[in-house]
Design an enzyme around this catalytic site. Structure first.
Site, PDB file in Angstrom:
ATOM      1  N   LYS A 186      -9.415   3.963  -2.575  1.00  0.00           N
ATOM      2  CA  LYS A 186      -9.826   3.462  -1.254  1.00  0.00           C
ATOM      3  C   LYS A 186     -11.056   4.201  -0.743  1.00  0.00           C
ATOM      4  CE  LYS A 186      -7.592   2.648   3.277  1.00  0.00           C
ATOM      5  NZ  LYS A 186      -6.289   2.844   3.969  1.00  0.00           N
TER       6      LYS A 186
ATOM      7  N   GLU B 269       0.833  -1.202   0.000  1.00  0.00           N
ATOM      8  CA  GLU B 269       0.000   0.000   0.000  1.00  0.00           C
ATOM      9  C   GLU B 269       0.870   1.255   0.000  1.00  0.00           C
ATOM     10  OE1 GLU B 269      -3.381   2.172   2.847  1.00  0.00           O
ATOM     11  OE2 GLU B 269      -2.231   0.454   3.596  1.00  0.00           O
TER      12      GLU B 269
ATOM     13  N   CYS C 177      -6.158  -1.795   2.475  1.00  0.00           N
ATOM     14  CA  CYS C 177      -5.995  -1.742   3.934  1.00  0.00           C
ATOM     15  C   CYS C 177      -7.303  -1.651   4.722  1.00  0.00           C
ATOM     16  CB  CYS C 177      -5.058  -0.600   4.304  1.00  0.00           C
ATOM     17  SG  CYS C 177      -4.360  -0.763   5.980  1.00  0.00           S
TER      18      CYS C 177
END
Length: 442
Positions: A298, A230, A331
């Site tokens: 994200k 990430e 994540c």
């Protein structure tokens, strides 16, 4: 004058008798039985239709059913057309089932014991199968098609075409067939993850080259997909996320694109993306032709990224690749079931997951609850506190492969055409569409 509901119930009672071609109406309760009729000139091609209709209330449940002989071990293609009226949740109200039976109409079992999950080591019963029945637009003909393998002991297949839980609803089924077809070829794919902390250098441009040797190793092991960390150009720089941000496509995707083309594979890289004044935590998918296949921004942001000025994404794209459909999450997304579920609903078979750190139980849950392969790449030392790993999770939530040391990779091969049959549940992924509850309205 009788109410519409009463009339429908009376009509449905008369429909116990067999209709043409062996189709019969079934319902668990007479008072909840839809009205059934046939049309010799209706249907998608004008050659006939099986019709179910309901009245007031949502108690309705019933199906057209027909049993056909099959040969155990062979593959069969279910094909049908359906047209449904508007209803609150059509995917839960209109669907098909296939029941594998012996010559006496009793359930049969699969041949192999369950390798993982509930009742591991016991042979699962062949639970009902759920062919793909897309929603589509109301009052439009939609084609439904799935290929299924009959268990070795199966002698017949019972086809069920449902309408349930919808008031004043109507569905027509037509051109229903269940024919033997050749076995589909396996879709084997080699999934790889890289376990690396790119510590060297203080500039974003110093980070991508640190992955090159491990990507080459993955290619030597015939990897199809390689997942990296990430925000990898931000890791260990000491800079702000804004200072490490870049366009996507941009310099890093160009670099990884060249590696993807050189090694003829797909690469997922986590980056900080800048679009004008907006910053995103982004996962980029590079293809074997060297181009950017697509990106995912994200959606769920932890407090640190909010405080850094990152903006959440809004979409859950799924991308076609040479081996299947790939989705991405990043994540903190793993802490929420909605992200992986949205990707799965859109058809993702593999979810690439660049993840700074997370609870591995959540990775297992996301894989298990969606029957999807998850490939994680983390910066966490997996030997400490049993925290996040760089690994590949299967449909049971079990880890197929795991990278133990930093500077290594994990790789495994899976067959995307091989269904996972759980004890008690069967192929759960096939049931998600018709069984999952409606989403909450905000």
């Amino acid at each position: 004058m009788k109410s519409l509901t009463t009339l429908l119930c009376l009509l449905a009672t008369a429909s116990h008798a067999a209709f043409s071609d062996g189709w019969v109406l079934w319902s668990p309760r007479d008072e909840a039985k839809p009205a059934a009729s046939t049309s010799q000139t209706g249907g998608h091609d004008g050659k006939g239709a099986l019709i179910l209709e309901t009245g007031e209330g949502e108690q309705w449940i019933g199906c057209w059913t027909h049993t056909l002989p099959v040969e155990g071990g062979k593959h069969y293609q279910f094909s049908a057309w359906k047209k449904a009226s508007t209803m609150p949740t059509a995917r839960r109200s209109v669907y098909a089932r296939i029941l594998w039976q012996d010559e006496n109409g009793k359930p049969v079992s699969w041949e192999e014991p369950a390798k993982q999950g509930y009742a591991k080591g016991t042979v699962p019963r062949a639970e009902p199968e759920y062919p793909n029945v897309p929603d589509g637009e109301p009052k439009q003909w939609i084609h439904c098609e799935s290929t299924l393998r009959a268990p070795a002991k199966a002698k017949q297949a019972k086809i069920e075409l449902y309408l349930q839980w919808a008031a004043n609803a109507r569905v027509e089924w037509s051109d229903v067939s269940f024919a033997a077809v050749p076995a589909p070829a396996p879709r084997k794919v080699r999934l790889a993850t890289i376990h690396l902390q790119p510590k060297d250098g203080k500039n974003p441009a110093d980070k991508p080259p640190q992955y090159a040797p491990l990507i080459a190793q993955a290619a030597q092991q015939k990897a199809d997909l390689v997942v990296l960390g990430e925000t990898l150009t931000y890791y260990g720089t000491g800079k702000t996320m804004a200072e490490c941000a870049e366009p996507v496509p941009g310099p890093s995707t160009e670099y990884f694109g060249k590696l993807a083309k050189e090694h003829h594979l797909y690469i997922v890289a986590g980056l900080v993306e800048r679009e004008g004044k907006t910053l995103y935590n982004t996962a980029a998918l590079l293809g074997p032709d060297g181009t950017l296949v697509g990106k995912y921004r994200k959606v769920t942001l932890p407090r640190g990224e909010i405080e850094a000025g990152i903006t959440p994404g809004h979409d859950y794209p799924v991308f076609d690749t040479r081996f299947g459909k790939v989705g991405m999450m990043v994540c903190y997304d793993g802490f929420f079931p909605e992200v992986a579920r949205a990707l799965t609903i859109k058809g993702a078979e593999v979810i690439a997951w660049p993840v700074w750190g997370c609870n591995p139980m959540l990775a297992a849950a996301r894989a298990c609850e969606n029957h999807v392969y998850i490939v994680s790449s983390t910066y966490t030392d997996s030997r400490k506190n049993e925290w996040m790993i760089s690994g590949i999770f299967d449909h049971y939530g079990d880890v197929l492969a795991k990278a133990e040391e930093f500077g290594t990779l994990a790789i495994t091969e899976v067959d995307l055409n091989a269904p996972t049959h759980w004890n008690s549940l069967g192929d759960f992924k096939a049931q998600i569409q018709s069984h999952r509850p409606p989403a909450l309205k905000e």
